[in-house]
Scaffold this motif. Structure first.
Motif, PDB file in Angstrom:
ATOM      1  N   VAL B  54       0.831  -1.199   0.000  1.00 15.10           N
ATOM      2  CA  VAL B  54       0.000   0.000   0.000  1.00 15.10           C
ATOM      3  C   VAL B  54       0.868   1.251   0.000  1.00 15.10           C
ATOM      4  O   VAL B  54       0.638   2.204  -0.751  1.00 15.10           O
ATOM      5  N   GLN B  55       1.905   1.218   0.829  1.00 16.66           N
ATOM      6  CA  GLN B  55       2.815   2.356   0.915  1.00 16.66           C
ATOM      7  C   GLN B  55       3.497   2.622  -0.426  1.00 16.66           C
ATOM      8  O   GLN B  55       3.609   3.761  -0.867  1.00 16.66           O
ATOM      9  N   ALA B  56       3.939   1.561  -1.073  1.00 15.82           N
ATOM     10  CA  ALA B  56       4.615   1.691  -2.368  1.00 15.82           C
ATOM     11  C   ALA B  56       3.662   2.263  -3.422  1.00 15.82           C
ATOM     12  O   ALA B  56       4.029   3.162  -4.184  1.00 15.82           O
ATOM     13  N   ALA B  57       2.433   1.744  -3.431  1.00 18.85           N
ATOM     14  CA  ALA B  57       1.444   2.234  -4.407  1.00 18.85           C
ATOM     15  C   ALA B  57       1.172   3.712  -4.170  1.00 18.85           C
ATOM     16  O   ALA B  57       1.050   4.508  -5.111  1.00 18.85           O
ATOM     17  N   GLU B  58       1.108   4.064  -2.897  1.00 22.47           N
ATOM     18  CA  GLU B  58       0.896   5.456  -2.501  1.00 22.47           C
ATOM     19  C   GLU B  58       2.024   6.335  -3.028  1.00 22.47           C
ATOM     20  O   GLU B  58       1.777   7.390  -3.617  1.00 22.47           O
ATOM     21  N   GLU B  59       3.269   5.897  -2.834  1.00 29.04           N
ATOM     22  CA  GLU B  59       4.442   6.670  -3.272  1.00 29.04           C
ATOM     23  C   GLU B  59       4.420   6.929  -4.771  1.00 29.04           C
ATOM     24  O   GLU B  59       4.962   7.922  -5.238  1.00 29.04           O
ATOM     25  N   ARG B  63      -2.176   4.363  -5.728  1.00 29.62           N
ATOM     26  CA  ARG B  63      -2.921   3.608  -4.723  1.00 29.62           C
ATOM     27  C   ARG B  63      -4.404   3.480  -5.046  1.00 29.62           C
ATOM     28  O   ARG B  63      -5.014   2.451  -4.782  1.00 29.62           O
ATOM     29  N   GLN B  64      -4.966   4.539  -5.642  1.00 29.42           N
ATOM     30  CA  GLN B  64      -6.414   4.583  -5.917  1.00 29.42           C
ATOM     31  C   GLN B  64      -7.137   4.292  -4.620  1.00 29.42           C
ATOM     32  O   GLN B  64      -6.889   4.944  -3.633  1.00 29.42           O
ATOM     33  N   ASP B  65      -8.031   3.292  -4.552  1.00 34.43           N
ATOM     34  CA  ASP B  65      -8.743   3.103  -3.281  1.00 34.43           C
ATOM     35  C   ASP B  65      -8.368   1.792  -2.598  1.00 34.43           C
ATOM     36  O   ASP B  65      -9.173   1.139  -1.963  1.00 34.43           O
ATOM     37  N   LEU B  66      -7.089   1.450  -2.709  1.00 27.11           N
ATOM     38  CA  LEU B  66      -6.611   0.234  -2.048  1.00 27.11           C
ATOM     39  C   LEU B  66      -6.667   0.448  -0.527  1.00 27.11           C
ATOM     40  O   LEU B  66      -6.128   1.433  -0.012  1.00 27.11           O
ATOM     41  N   PRO B  67      -7.306  -0.457   0.229  1.00 26.32           N
ATOM     42  CA  PRO B  67      -7.477  -0.249   1.662  1.00 26.32           C
ATOM     43  C   PRO B  67      -6.197  -0.507   2.459  1.00 26.32           C
ATOM     44  O   PRO B  67      -5.344  -1.283   2.043  1.00 26.32           O
ATOM     45  N   THR B  76     -12.837 -14.202  -2.767  1.00 24.24           N
ATOM     46  CA  THR B  76     -13.952 -14.246  -3.710  1.00 24.24           C
ATOM     47  C   THR B  76     -14.375 -12.864  -4.186  1.00 24.24           C
ATOM     48  O   THR B  76     -15.304 -12.727  -4.967  1.00 24.24           O
ATOM     49  N   ASN B  77     -13.676 -11.859  -3.732  1.00 25.10           N
ATOM     50  CA  ASN B  77     -14.035 -10.494  -4.092  1.00 25.10           C
ATOM     51  C   ASN B  77     -13.271 -10.082  -5.355  1.00 25.10           C
ATOM     52  O   ASN B  77     -12.164  -9.561  -5.281  1.00 25.10           O
ATOM     53  N   GLU B  78     -13.868 -10.342  -6.519  1.00 18.71           N
ATOM     54  CA  GLU B  78     -13.151 -10.147  -7.780  1.00 18.71           C
ATOM     55  C   GLU B  78     -12.761  -8.690  -8.020  1.00 18.71           C
ATOM     56  O   GLU B  78     -11.682  -8.394  -8.528  1.00 18.71           O
ATOM     57  N   GLU B  79     -13.601  -7.783  -7.626  1.00 14.57           N
ATOM     58  CA  GLU B  79     -13.300  -6.366  -7.830  1.00 14.57           C
ATOM     59  C   GLU B  79     -12.046  -5.975  -7.056  1.00 14.57           C
ATOM     60  O   GLU B  79     -11.161  -5.281  -7.568  1.00 14.57           O
ATOM     61  N   PHE B  80     -11.976  -6.459  -5.826  1.00 14.79           N
ATOM     62  CA  PHE B  80     -10.824  -6.186  -4.989  1.00 14.79           C
ATOM     63  C   PHE B  80      -9.578  -6.825  -5.597  1.00 14.79           C
ATOM     64  O   PHE B  80      -8.518  -6.211  -5.678  1.00 14.79           O
ATOM     65  N   LEU B  81      -9.707  -8.067  -6.020  1.00 17.30           N
ATOM     66  CA  LEU B  81      -8.575  -8.790  -6.592  1.00 17.30           C
ATOM     67  C   LEU B  81      -8.036  -8.084  -7.844  1.00 17.30           C
ATOM     68  O   LEU B  81      -6.829  -8.053  -8.074  1.00 17.30           O
ATOM     69  N   LYS B  82      -8.949  -7.502  -8.610  1.00 15.05           N
ATOM     70  CA  LYS B  82      -8.509  -6.789  -9.823  1.00 15.05           C
ATOM     71  C   LYS B  82      -7.671  -5.572  -9.462  1.00 15.05           C
ATOM     72  O   LYS B  82      -6.695  -5.246 -10.133  1.00 15.05           O
ATOM     73  N   LYS B  83      -8.049  -4.891  -8.375  1.00 15.40           N
ATOM     74  CA  LYS B  83      -7.282  -3.717  -7.941  1.00 15.40           C
ATOM     75  C   LYS B  83      -5.897  -4.145  -7.496  1.00 15.40           C
ATOM     76  O   LYS B  83      -4.885  -3.493  -7.789  1.00 15.40           O
ATOM     77  N   VAL B  84      -5.848  -5.264  -6.771  1.00 12.61           N
ATOM     78  CA  VAL B  84      -4.562  -5.761  -6.290  1.00 12.61           C
ATOM     79  C   VAL B  84      -3.704  -6.205  -7.482  1.00 12.61           C
ATOM     80  O   VAL B  84      -2.514  -5.922  -7.552  1.00 12.61           O
ATOM     81  N   HIS B  85      -4.351  -6.870  -8.425  1.00  9.44           N
ATOM     82  CA  HIS B  85      -3.657  -7.323  -9.642  1.00  9.44           C
ATOM     83  C   HIS B  85      -2.964  -6.155 -10.347  1.00  9.44           C
ATOM     84  O   HIS B  85      -1.794  -6.228 -10.730  1.00  9.44           O
ATOM     85  N   ARG B  86      -3.683  -5.081 -10.454  1.00  9.52           N
ATOM     86  CA  ARG B  86      -3.154  -3.914 -11.163  1.00  9.52           C
ATOM     87  C   ARG B  86      -1.917  -3.361 -10.474  1.00  9.52           C
ATOM     88  O   ARG B  86      -0.888  -3.098 -11.098  1.00  9.52           O
TER      89      ARG B  86
END
Lengths: 481, 123
Positions: B54-59, B63-67, B76-86
């Motif tokens: 998260v810190q790296a994405a922020e830098e 980060r967008q809306d990564l929690p 099972t949360n595909e939307e979340f997984l897609k954000k992490v994938h990116r």
């Protein structure tokens, strides 16, 4: 010479070449036939290749006594699948196999027998498959390997008194990024006379003849029988005559250039062929989300093959050498560009880092698999350096590996040094399996290791820290004196 | 350099105790399309240091809306997984450097390749 049209030739029932105006059909005559296909694979990886055949084609492969070859049956409607195999260097369709060929006493008689053989062989099915294969390749816009040359264009024969007659791997420097499209003018069979050549490989001490002689006489008889034209470099059909002691196999080649350098466009001095990389990767069975490190990646051949074929894992390729890391990145970019050109998502699950493998900038216990080609000390590095390098390597690799589940697949020719290094690492590494291979004419071992459950920092091996540079130098000299 | 790799990298300068995570100073970043595989992402998450990601994405301003904390049942949360994938595989640092959080030592990144080699005196 008599120049004959392909379509109108009929010299007898055995040799009638089917004419087909339908280039879209999967089979030439509409009937599906079964043939035996032979494949050459890196010596030592016959079993992994057979595994891949079972997995992708669904048939059992037979491993030949002549090392580096496997055979399997296939139906013509599934022929295209052979081109999906990643562990094979070359493919051919078998015309006839003799397990116990009776060679005559004298050279003259033997050669006459070979000549007479040409007209008696069951060529039809094999030639149908050859033709089918040619249309398959045209449709695909067949992708060539990165190696631009045809290997050995002038020699049609190679002898070996030893059983192992593996080809020498010569480093091929090439600068172009676009070496994939090497155009070979393929004459449409219907219009021109067929050109062919015979390639003979012979191994065994009891033969009265050389491979050159066999190729010449057998080739001459084939030429007479079919009224084809002999051409060493621009041939349509390559007839293979493989003689291994009493085993004789006649086949027709289905691949033009060896597929073993397919991914690499930027070579280094010791680039491993992709089929060998694939074999090593299969050995360690990469799982989804495995973190896989190659800490001495050279031009990146191994991790790149992994990123393509076992793409559910993540690869970190590293080397201390400037040229190596740059070549690795070039090779990755080359593949990504090729994928982008085809319209698919181009990104590969691979990264490149410049690092010192004895001091890896990687978190402890975070890596699932380490796979690498360790310096042999002949073309790169030196035997003297290996004495120190190997233990330090193994220690550092143990540190970053996940205890209990981590694995390593290490290729090295310096078997003595490796055995010594590993014997002192029992607390960290356990030997699971060894595959003996041939790399560029050198006998090497691929060692499959399992990381023990012991945490790093607690076994005698790693408590014994590596000494400073001065001490190490002294030890180096005394150990080897 | 992808952020998945960054998550594995640590400073190994002699004497440094807390060399992780490395700070990222990027001058060139690109986003590359990588085929999405939900199983890959969900099985990778437990292997990551989530806060470092998260810190790296922020830098990088990606980060967008990564929690800050992992959502429950992310498998099972595909939307979340897609954000992490990116963030893990598609965002790449092409030029810049990595900095050791303790010693301040900088490791340059060029053509996407971080150079982690140390000098004689740093080993």
């Amino acid at each position: 010479f008599i120049i004959c049209q392909f379509v109108t030739r009929h010299t007898g029932p055995e040799t009638a070449l089917p004419s087909s105006s339908c280039t879209d059909c999967d089979t030439t005559g509409g009937d599906v036939i079964t043939v035996t296909v032979g494949a050459t694979v890196p010596t030592g990886f016959e079993h992994t290749a057979a595994e891949e055949v079972k997995e992708k084609i669904g048939v059992d492969a037979r491993i030949s006594k002549d090392r580096g070859r496997i055979y399997f049956p296939i139906t013509t409607d599934k022929l295209f699948q052979v081109h999906l195999l990643r562990s094979v260097d070359n493919l051919f369709v078998v015309v006839q196999e003799y397990e116990h060929y009776q060679f005559s006493e004298s050279k003259e008689e033997t050669l006459i027998d070979l000549q007479q053989l040409a007209s008696k062989l069951p060529w039809t099915n094999a030639l149908e498959v050859w033709k089918l294969n040619s249309t398959l390749k045209k449709k695909k816009g067949h992708r060539r390997g990165g190696n631009g040359s045809k290997g050995k264009p002038n020699s049609e024969a190679h002898d070996a008194t030893a059983v192992d007659n593996e080809q020498q791997e010569l480093p091929q420097p090439t600068a172009q990024t676009d070496t994939c499209s090497q155009d070979v003018e393929e004459a449409t069979p219907e219009a021109k006379v067929i050109k062919f050549r015979v390639t003979c490989s012979r191994a065994g001490d009891k033969h009265s003849f050389s491979s050159n002689e066999a190729a010449r006489d057998f080739g001459g008889a084939v030429q007479e029988f079919f009224e084809w034209k002999a051409d060493m470099t621009k041939f349509d059909i390559e007839v293979l005559l493989n003689i291994h002691n009493n085993e004789v196999v006649i086949g027709i080649a289905l691949t033009e250039e060896s597929l073993h350098r397919r991914n690499i466009s930027h070579f280094g001095p010791t680039t491993l062929r992709s089929t060998l990389c694939y074999g090593m990767l299969r050995l360690c069975k990469p799982q989804a989300s495995d973190i896989i490190l190659d800490p001495m990646c050279g031009t990146g051949a191994i991790p790149l093959e992994g990123a393509i074929e076992f793409h559910n894992s993540f690869y970190i390729a590293g080397d201390n050498n400037d040229m190596a890391v740059n070549r690795t990145v070039n090779n990755i970019c080359h593949i990504q560009k090729r994928r982008a050109d085809k319209g698919s998502a181009s990104g590969l699950p691979i990264d490149t880092v410049q690092w010192d493998l004895c001091n890896l900038p990687i978190r402890t216990s975070s890596v699932d698999i380490i796979i690498t080609d360790m310096p042999f000390g002949k073309r790169m590095g030196s035997r003297k350096k290996n004495w120190d390098l190997y233990p330090s390597c193994l220690r550092e690799m143990a540190r970053v590996s996940r205890p209990g589940s981590g694995k390593a697949v290490l290729l090295t020719q310096d078997k003595k040094c490796f055995a010594k290094a590993i014997s002192r690492m029992g607390g960290l590494w356990r030997k699971l399996h060894t595959v003996w291979v041939n790399v560029g004419g050198l006998h090497a071992g691929v060692y499959l290791l399992k990381r023990t459950g012991a945490l790093f920092g607690q076994t005698p091996e790693d408590v014994y820290e590596s000494r400073g540079p001065v001490e190490r130098q002294e030890k180096d000299d005394t150990e080897l004196s | 350099m992808k952020l998945l790799t960054h998550n594995m990298l640590t400073s190994h300068v002699k004497g440094v105790i807390k060399g992780y995570p490395l700070l990222i100073k990027a001058t060139e970043v690109k986003v590359n399309e990588v085929e999405f595989n939900p199983q890959f992402v969900s099985r990778m998450i437990p292997k990551l240091e989530w806060s470092a990601l998260v810190q790296a994405a922020e830098e990088l301003g990606q980060r967008q809306d990564l929690p800050s904390d992992l959502v429950p049942d992310y498998e099972t949360n595909e939307e979340f997984l897609k954000k992490v994938h990116r963030v893990l595989l598609e965002v790449e640092v092409v030029e810049g450097c990595l900095q050791c959080p303790e010693s301040g030592r900088e490791f340059p990144i060029s053509r996407g390749i971080p150079n982690m080699l140390l000098n004689e005196d740093e080993v």
